[in-house]
Write a protein that holds these residues in place. Sequence first.
Motif, mmCIF file in Angstrom:
data_model
loop_
_atom_site.group_PDB
_atom_site.id
_atom_site.type_symbol
_atom_site.label_atom_id
_atom_site.label_comp_id
_atom_site.label_asym_id
_atom_site.label_seq_id
_atom_site.Cartn_x
_atom_site.Cartn_y
_atom_site.Cartn_z
ATOM 1 N N THR A 212 -4.790 6.073 -1.004
ATOM 2 C CA THR A 212 -3.883 5.086 -0.735
ATOM 3 C C THR A 212 -4.216 4.075 -1.829
ATOM 4 O OG1 THR A 212 -4.201 4.975 1.505
ATOM 5 C CG2 THR A 212 -3.695 2.963 0.793
ATOM 6 N N GLU B 72 0.491 5.100 0.729
ATOM 7 C CA GLU B 72 -0.350 6.194 1.311
ATOM 8 C C GLU B 72 0.252 7.410 1.071
ATOM 9 O OE1 GLU B 72 -0.587 4.490 5.181
ATOM 10 O OE2 GLU B 72 -1.605 2.723 4.591
ATOM 11 N N SER C 48 -9.438 6.784 -1.452
ATOM 12 C CA SER C 48 -9.155 8.175 -1.617
ATOM 13 C C SER C 48 -10.384 9.098 -1.307
ATOM 14 C CB SER C 48 -8.766 8.581 -3.048
ATOM 15 O OG SER C 48 -8.177 9.873 -2.946
ATOM 16 N N LYS D 34 0.930 -1.191 0.061
ATOM 17 C CA LYS D 34 -0.062 0.105 -0.064
ATOM 18 C C LYS D 34 0.957 1.419 -0.047
ATOM 19 C CE LYS D 34 -3.705 -2.159 2.737
ATOM 20 N NZ LYS D 34 -4.277 -2.445 3.938
ATOM 21 N N GLY E 245 -3.298 0.277 -3.420
ATOM 22 C CA GLY E 245 -2.647 -0.857 -3.052
ATOM 23 C C GLY E 245 -2.896 -1.671 -4.184
#
Length: 704
Positions: free
Chosen positions: A692, A631, A685, A629, A694
């Motif tokens: 984020t 971020e 988001s 992920k 992922g």
Amino acid sequence: MNSYSIEMNVPISGVPHGEHSTLLYQNDDDVLDFIFSFLESGFKRNDLCIWIKPGIKENEETDGLLNEKITLVKQNYGSSNFDLVLVNSNLLSNGKAYHDAILEIIENKQKYAVKNGFNGLRVNIDLIMDKVDTLPFLRECQNSIISSSSGVDLTSLFICSLDSFSSSDVIVLMDCREKIIMKKDGMWTYMVDLLSSKYRKHLRTSPELMKKEKELKSIYRKSPVVAFLRSSENGFPVEFVSENVSQFGYSAVDLMADKVLYKDIIHSEDVTDYFLAFSECIKKGKSEFTKEYRIIDRERNIRWVTETSLIELDDHRKAIRFQGIIVDITEKKLAEEALKKTELNFKTLFDHSNDAVFIYDLSGYIYEVNAKLCDWLGYTRATLLKKNIIETFSPECAAHFHECMVDFFHTGGCIFEMAHLRKDGSEIPIEMSAQLIEYNGNVAILSISRDITERKNVEHALLEAKTNAEASNNLKSEFLANMSHELRTPLNSIIGFSDVLLYNDEDLLNDEQIRFITNISKSGKHLLSLINDILDLSKIEAGKADLHYEVFIFLDMLNDVISIVSPLAQQKNLHLDTIIESDNFCINADKLKLKQIIFNLVTNAIKFTPKGGSVIIRVEKNTDLLVIKVEDTGIGIPKSAQYDLFKPFTQVDSASNRQFEGTGLGLSLVKKLVNMHGGNVWVESEPGVGSTFGFSVPLSLELP
């Protein structure tokens, strides 16, 4: 079993030896307890007790209650006193063979009883016939048994279903001096000659016969069979009728007192036909009259009945009275009407269906077709009824039809695509269903064919459009790949020479020239990055991109990415950090492409995060998956724009004066590369808060 004998109106234990009785039962009567009470009486007299019954047919289950009772009998009285003899069930359709088998068994058992000191022989015979008239067979068996009795007292009991006798058979049984046993008020009761005309003449003077008549009335009150004696005089006055005529709402007293004539209860529309049929029967010299007609009950409801009467004639062959029975067949008639209505509805649907319908036997020979099939194929109905269904297909389809029928006979129904062959040789594509039905008493197959020409045309058009689209897409990808190669060659030269100029050691360039050449180098590298992305995307879409799996230490690869992107984060004063929730581990994947995935996500996060923000790379590992992920505290993405993020050339800000550079290919490449690894990619988001991105990939994939 002793208590059951006491409850019976005429205990079987009180039947003298040497009697030969017949028990008539209906479907819901409990016969087993009666049979075992009969046999138990024999055990107490030291009789040899025999039970003769048909053997178990194929696919027929044994009677658990019967087996339990037989076991109990053998435990209480010993197996030497009792024998259950099973007759071959194949003999049930051959009256003579069945008769001879029963007689042979009894003769052998008589000899055995004499030899072993038994006081008598007691035989219970289950009379279950198949395609043989029961009454003549019963009489023949009883006469043969009586004539064969010698050496020991022989007592016999025949067990017969009431349904196995016709209406006239029942009357004959009642008029003969035979021991007939039926159920009355839940108890088994003898009925002897209660309908005999000879004894009826003495009803008023014979208390015994009057008593028997009362018993008969009690039995018939609960029976669906109404017995009667009617005069042939005008209106058919009733001389005798059983009490159960009350099921039609009438009183037997009123009918026998001529308050209601039988003619009055016959439906007005059926009276003429009834008299004509009766007159025709007399005219032909018949002694039995059978007729179905309608009557009107006391509540003015229409009821259907069937009548069977024996006609009594005088010396001049003129009918003077007739005795017989009527049975309510209203439910049967309603069922027949419902069946006719169903058949009519089926025929209507069959004839007017928009689909072709036909019925054929298990060998394919056609029983029936509808008009639609005739129109389709160009044949008349008469012609098609002479054909086999195979003849309505081309040779190729006929072979396929045989294969489908093999599956059909395993499943009992199926749907498949075929093509009917018209008379002119053309074909019509169809979707065909098949289902087993009963047709005129035979197992048949009902098939419905639906014209799918239009659907096939649409499928062909869609397939052609798909093929054209794929061809266009391949041409586009090939064009982009070729153009990318053509552009990369001069770009590499531009970037290379500009870098040479920038890194000279002799200070040949002034500041302005250095700034110009720096812009050239920077723009060239940006353009080269764009071309590389286009080339990678084109390869994937064209199916020419391959994964090169290798086992490597994941953290080593991640550190390579961080070392590349760290200067970019420092330029914007961003906090770049990693959170790894697992020890050092290895992964089996394409190392370069996995590095490209993480690089694209991290550089994307850096690009859209304002100065002073943060970007965190979070690494999670479970048993089977690696989850990464990225971020950030960037500008965030509206919910409405998230759906298109992973499409090529898509950006949230697509205006010509947009703030952030880029082609919109990075995330599209990420998604395709993750999918190639068998993984998934997602985004979370919120505008003004951050995003984020992922993805997950398997830790270990089998090498292709």
